[in-house]
Design an enzyme around this catalytic site. Structure first.
Site, PDB file in Angstrom:
ATOM      1  CE1 TYR A 108      -3.836   2.471   0.577  1.00  0.00           C
ATOM      2  CE2 TYR A 108      -2.043   3.701   1.859  1.00  0.00           C
ATOM      3  CZ  TYR A 108      -3.006   3.780   1.137  1.00  0.00           C
ATOM      4  OH  TYR A 108      -4.168   4.730   1.153  1.00  0.00           O
ATOM      5  CD  GLU A 196      -6.164   4.195  -1.257  1.00  0.00           C
ATOM      6  OE1 GLU A 196      -6.161   4.225  -0.249  1.00  0.00           O
ATOM      7  OE2 GLU A 196      -7.008   3.836  -1.977  1.00  0.00           O
TER       8      GLU A 196
END
Ligand code: GDP
Ligand code: MN
Length: 400
Positions: A108, A196
């Site tokens: 992530y 993101e």
């Protein structure tokens, strides 16, 4: 303002972040054409909607032939994809076809604007794929956070620290730093508020590649970035907010049942607080702004009445530049224009308040008048209590 995954990937690629090869398709034929063009033996077909959680909602499929690609595209284009983040569903007008990756690890990487510390914050984790909010709640120690000092920006050593913290191997650290710093430059140069990459994939051959990408931009900075503004897809926005914006109204849809027509963002927030104190929930935030004409007030009524949850409306005007008589004319016009069908509480104060009151009193309409904000909030919450959902008439445009 949000953009689609494929658009975010185009931007990231411009800033040196590796992304899979892919193409946008509006039809099954186009999708199959892209898979042929890309080549290889497997592809992913991904619904392009402004929402995460597409994978678990059936919006991401791995395909092993052109026929499967066309089928997957056909199953998605034209449907509404319901995800955990978008319970009302989002229209899928296009899909993105990409080469499938041979995934070894899913990491992530995210960048946010932290308003509390007034800093850009970098967030990373070795456990990608799932939502970062969930991860932060279930395993906070697995999430790395790093704040960027605005005077110097995001430095190489910080990028290296992150790469090491999420367990990358020595030879992956330099490529990871290019990904992190490229993403940071995209974020900063284009006035983003959120970026993101989830998952940031490590492939079986050890390459780093952004398998998913999301970006949001500061609406107030869009004039500085016309190439970002061109990416706007209005079919993904809340239709209530879209219609209102078209008519110059600042409208934000909420989940309660009390419609609010207010002048000024500060007064609107105070009013929403008072509605909550009185035990109610606002259905929207609507700022008619300064110098509102009766027509504008009428449009505000139409915008609020488009929400079938609205069980009562509070008009709260503290008129400085505004004029209470114009607002009152707008309220009366709203009753004449359409079946308002819900109780209306009006609290007028300031410029031309006497004239405004006279117009409301003289109209003979069942408008509930209040003198203070607290009184108005109490009255509108009482008026809304226990009222059933309205059945809406056929679509009522804001401007007739
Ligand atoms: P999201 O659910 O909206 O966040 O969509 P993602 O693009 O993140 O896709 C969800 C999941 O699908 C990812 O976490 C991966 O596990 C998987 N996925 C995405 N792209 C690929 C790919 O190219 N190959 C494979 N095998 N899986 C993928
Ligand atoms: Mn994702």
């Amino acid at each position: 303002m949000d953009i689609h995954e494929y658009q975010a990937k185009e931007i990231l690629a411009r800033f040196g972040v590796p992304v899979p090869r892919g193409g946008v398709a509006y039809s099954p034929e186009q999708a199959a054409y892209h898979s042929t063009e890309i080549g290889g033996a497997a592809w992913v077909v991904k619904a392009q909607v402004h929402s995460g959680g597409r994978g678990e909602a059936g919006g991401v499929s791995v395909c092993r032939s052109d026929r499967e690609v066309a089928e997957a595209a056909g199953n998605l284009v034209g449907t509404r994809l319901v995800t955990r983040q978008a319970p009302g569903g989002k229209l899928v007008s296009r899909v993105y076809v990409e080469e499938a990756l041979d995934i070894d690890r899913e990491l992530y990487f995210g960048i946010l604007l932290d308003r509390a510390t007034e800093r850009i914050v970098i967030i990373a984790s070795a456990d990608g794929g799932m939502e970062i909010e969930q991860l932060a709640a279930s395993a906070p120690e697995a999430v790395v956070r790093m704040s960027v000092e605005p005077a110097v920006g995001f430095l190489e050593f910080q990028a290296r620290e992150i790469a090491i913290a999420i367990g990358l191997r020595a030879e992956q650290i330099a490529p990871a730093c290019r990904v992190f710093r490229g993403a940071y430059r995209a974020f900063r140069d284009l006035d983003a508020t959120m970026l993101e990459i989830n998952p940031l994939v490590v492939t079986a051959s050890g390459r780093l590649i952004a398998a998913d990408a999301k970006m949001s931009f500061d609406d107030n900075a869009i004039f500085r970035n016309p190439e970002v503004f061109e990416l706007r897809d209005r079919s993904q926005e809340d239709p209530r907010e879209r219609h209102a914006a078209d008519h110059g109204l600042a409208y934000v849809g909420l989940d309660g049942d009390i419609g609010c027509i207010i002048n000024g963002a500060g007064l609107a927030m105070a009013t929403m607080d008072m509605i909550k104190v009185a035990g109610g929930e606002p259905a929207n935030f609507l700022d008619i702004g300064g110098g509102a004409s009766p027509e504008r007030v009428l449009k505000a009524f139409r915008a609020v009445l488009q929400d079938r949850n609205v069980a009562a409306i509070l008009v709260n005007i503290f008129a400085g530049i505004n004029r209470c008589d114009w607002v009152a004319e707008g309220v009366v016009a709203a009753f004449a224009d359409a079946d308002v069908g819900v109780p209306v509480v009006a609290r007028l104060s300031g410029t031309h308040v006497e004239q405004g009151r006279r117009i409301l009193d003289g109209s003979g309409l069942p408008i509930i008048v209040a003198d203070t904000l607290a009184e108005a909030a109490g009255k509108v919450v009482a008026a809304a209590a226990g009222r059933p959902l309205r059945s809406l008439p056929a679509h009522q445009p804001i401007s007739a």
